[in-house]
Design an enzyme around this catalytic site. Structure first.
Site, PDB file in Angstrom:
ATOM      1  N   LYS A  38       0.970  -1.174  -0.141  1.00 27.11           N
ATOM      2  CA  LYS A  38      -0.057  -0.081   0.058  1.00 27.11           C
ATOM      3  C   LYS A  38       0.922   1.168  -0.124  1.00 27.11           C
ATOM      4  O   LYS A  38       0.618   2.260  -0.877  1.00 27.11           O
ATOM      5  CB  LYS A  38      -0.686  -0.122   1.209  1.00 27.11           C
ATOM      6  N   ASN A  39       1.819   1.253   0.753  1.00 27.14           N
ATOM      7  CA  ASN A  39       2.661   2.452   1.049  1.00 27.14           C
ATOM      8  C   ASN A  39       3.697   2.535  -0.099  1.00 27.14           C
ATOM      9  O   ASN A  39       4.554   3.455  -0.071  1.00 27.14           O
ATOM     10  CB  ASN A  39       3.627   2.501   2.357  1.00 27.14           C
ATOM     11  N   CYS A 132      -4.714   7.649   9.363  1.00 25.57           N
ATOM     12  CA  CYS A 132      -4.964   6.759  10.570  1.00 25.57           C
ATOM     13  C   CYS A 132      -5.018   7.629  11.659  1.00 25.57           C
ATOM     14  O   CYS A 132      -3.807   8.786  11.771  1.00 25.57           O
ATOM     15  CB  CYS A 132      -4.014   5.892  10.717  1.00 25.57           C
ATOM     16  N   ARG A 137       0.132  14.267  13.157  1.00 29.38           N
ATOM     17  CA  ARG A 137       0.258  14.231  11.583  1.00 29.38           C
ATOM     18  C   ARG A 137       0.460  15.413  11.170  1.00 29.38           C
ATOM     19  O   ARG A 137      -0.418  15.590   9.983  1.00 29.38           O
ATOM     20  CB  ARG A 137      -0.524  13.231  11.032  1.00 29.38           C
ATOM     21  N   ASP A 321       4.564   0.416  11.888  1.00 29.18           N
ATOM     22  CA  ASP A 321       3.525  -0.064  11.219  1.00 29.18           C
ATOM     23  C   ASP A 321       3.438  -1.732  11.600  1.00 29.18           C
ATOM     24  O   ASP A 321       2.177  -2.234  11.333  1.00 29.18           O
ATOM     25  CB  ASP A 321       3.541  -0.223   9.631  1.00 29.18           C
ATOM     26  N   ARG A 413      -8.527  -0.288   4.665  1.00 32.72           N
ATOM     27  CA  ARG A 413      -7.383   0.715   4.000  1.00 32.72           C
ATOM     28  C   ARG A 413      -5.989   0.065   3.316  1.00 32.72           C
ATOM     29  O   ARG A 413      -5.393   0.550   2.649  1.00 32.72           O
ATOM     30  CB  ARG A 413      -7.307   1.611   4.921  1.00 32.72           C
TER      31      ARG A 413
END
Ligand code: EPZ
Length: 432
Positions: A38-39, A132, A137, A321, A413
């Site tokens: 995903k990243n 998230c 952030r 993560d 997600r």
């Protein structure tokens, strides 16, 4: 919606069933393949804004965050379509430079488009990102880097108003190796005249993969993954076919699942080098692990011991993560484990849900202390964020009795149909 959903029922199940139902106690056995990261996919999608041509990303899973990024690209004027599991993005006619709050707020990766839009169109109006709920952030490092390179940037009414202007500096030194800020600045510099140096950049494998994608499109980036990235601006980037790297966090999540259930699993499409720190911890807990070219095999032990301490760090340190998943593992390992979260100030929100399952956990600011127990129990719990939700699934797999997990769109997600992979390995889990 991607064409490879076999029936309307599949679509309904994926989109509208919002709970996992797990009957704990099954050991995991067998072999599964990991998906693209995903990243890696999300910044590459942002990078496709720079390309005057068609980009084909191979074998892309339908992460919810990918669907959000597709909406953003379409809104900017790109043509995006699925053909099977391949995603085609044609940004030739990109014309809009605005991203609304509604489009930006579901995902953190919306902010990754700021650099590419600025670089390609000269101006941008982008709402603050979401992502998230694991901390404040901020995006100050992103904006600092773009300002250092001459961009005029104002923040007003929840939007960033930015304008590219003539170069002010040739180098940007990041106060912290932020993954997203490194990606944003690297993408901006691709079409920006002259040489740009990024000091103290993030070194994650996903940064290296983004640079590899951009270089395949014709960019001139050197040093991704090291302490200094050097970009020489070019006039234009061309369309390519590209397969993003596999997901080291998905791989780590399933290794921990195999360990916790006392099973024996083989994960394909894994890069041992990207998961070394986790593998050392799992061996310390008593697992036997064998690594091949792109495979990792794990044989768990009957009585897992505490792995001791985990401290999350930037790559190549222990990945934040996988922090939540390691807390879950610790709840059933003999002894006391200590998990320090050094990157995000509120990434322990999921712990309250684990405590509902009978886990013995205490949290104090950035440290979580876990006393392992012989047994934890199924409960009705709520996913608090993507990886926190994954940690609840792991706990449900070993809990006595039934666990329901709601809010699972947060898990979707970053994991595509995780219940299917777990069921293939023998877990008793379904989406209801
Ligand atoms: C990326 O987020 C990942 N997301 C995150 O994955 C991952 O946890 C994180 O990198 C760290 O590896 C994506 O790639 C889409 P950062 P990002 O900028 O870029 C502070 C997941 O579960 N910071 O490296 O947002 C920040 O507050 C997600 O897949 C600033 O202070 O991470 C944090 O404390 C979660 N100012 C630290 O740096 C800034 O301008 C790391 O953030 C930017 C960041």
């Amino acid at each position: 919606m991607p064409v490879f959903f076999s029936t309307l029922i599949d679509i309904f199940i994926y989109l509208y069933m919002d709970k996992f139902f797990i009957n704990g106690g099954n050991k995991l056995f067998g072999e599964i393949k990991m998906d693209c990261a995903k990243n890696a996919v999300l910044p590459i999608l942002a990078g496709s804004i720079l390309v005057e041509g068609v980009v084909c990303l191979k074998d892309v899973p339908i992460y919810k965050d990918v669907l959000s990024m597709i909406e953003i690209l379409k809104n900017l004027g790109a043509d995006v379509k699925w053909v099977g599991k391949n995603l085609y993005i044609d940004s030739f006619n990109i014309c809009k430079n605005e991203i609304s709050h509604q489009l930006a707020s579901p995902v953190r990766s919306s902010i990754f488009t700021l650099g590419p839009i600025l670089s390609r169109l000269g101006k941008a109006k982008v709402a603050y990102p979401g992502g998230c709920n694991i901390g404040l952030r901020p995006i100050d490092i992103h904006l600092f880097g773009l300002r250092e390179l001459g961009c005029n940037i104002n923040e007003k009414n929840g939007y960033i108003y930015a304008q590219k202007s003539k170069r002010k500096a040739n180098a940007v030194s990041l106060r912290f190796p932020s993954v997203g800020a490194t990606e944003n600045i690297m993408m901006f510099a691709c079409l920006f005249d002259g040489e740009t140096k990024i000091y103290n950049p993030a070194k994650e494998p996903e940064i290296v993969d983004l640079a590899k994608f951009l270089n395949k499109c014709g960019a001139k980036i050197k040093g991704a993954g090291s302490d200094l990235i050097v970009i020489n601006g070019v006039k234009k980037l061309n369309g390519v076919d590209y397969k993003p790297i596999y997901d080291r966090i998905e791989c780590g999540t399933f290794l921990i699942a195999g360990a916790m259930t006392g099973g024996e699993i083989v994960l394909k499409n894994c890069n041992y080098n990207h998961n070394q720190v986790l593998i050392e911890k799992l061996k310390k807990s008593g697992c036997k692990i064998f690594c091949d070219k792109n495979k990792i095999a794990l044989k768990s032990s009957k009585n897992l011991a505490s792995y001791g301490t985990v401290e999350t760090e930037v790559y190549p340190g222990f990945p934040t993560d996988l922090q939540s998943q390691m807390v879950s593992l610790a709840t059933i390992c003999k002894g006391t484990s200590f998990i320090f979260e050094n990157l995000f100030e509120s990434r322990f929100n999921f712990v309250g849900e684990l405590i509902k399952m009978g886990c013995d956990i205490k949290c104090k600011s950035s440290v979580c202390i876990v006393n392992g127990k012989n047994k934890i129990f199924g409960a009705d719990v709520v996913a608090t964020d993507l990886r926190g939700g994954a940690s609840l699934i792991l706990a449900g797999l070993v809990a006595e009795g039934y666990t329901t997990i709601s809010n699972i769109e947060l898990v979707d997600r970053g994991y595509f149909a995780i219940e299917n992979k777990l069921s293939t390995l023998g877990a008793d889990i379904k989406r209801i």
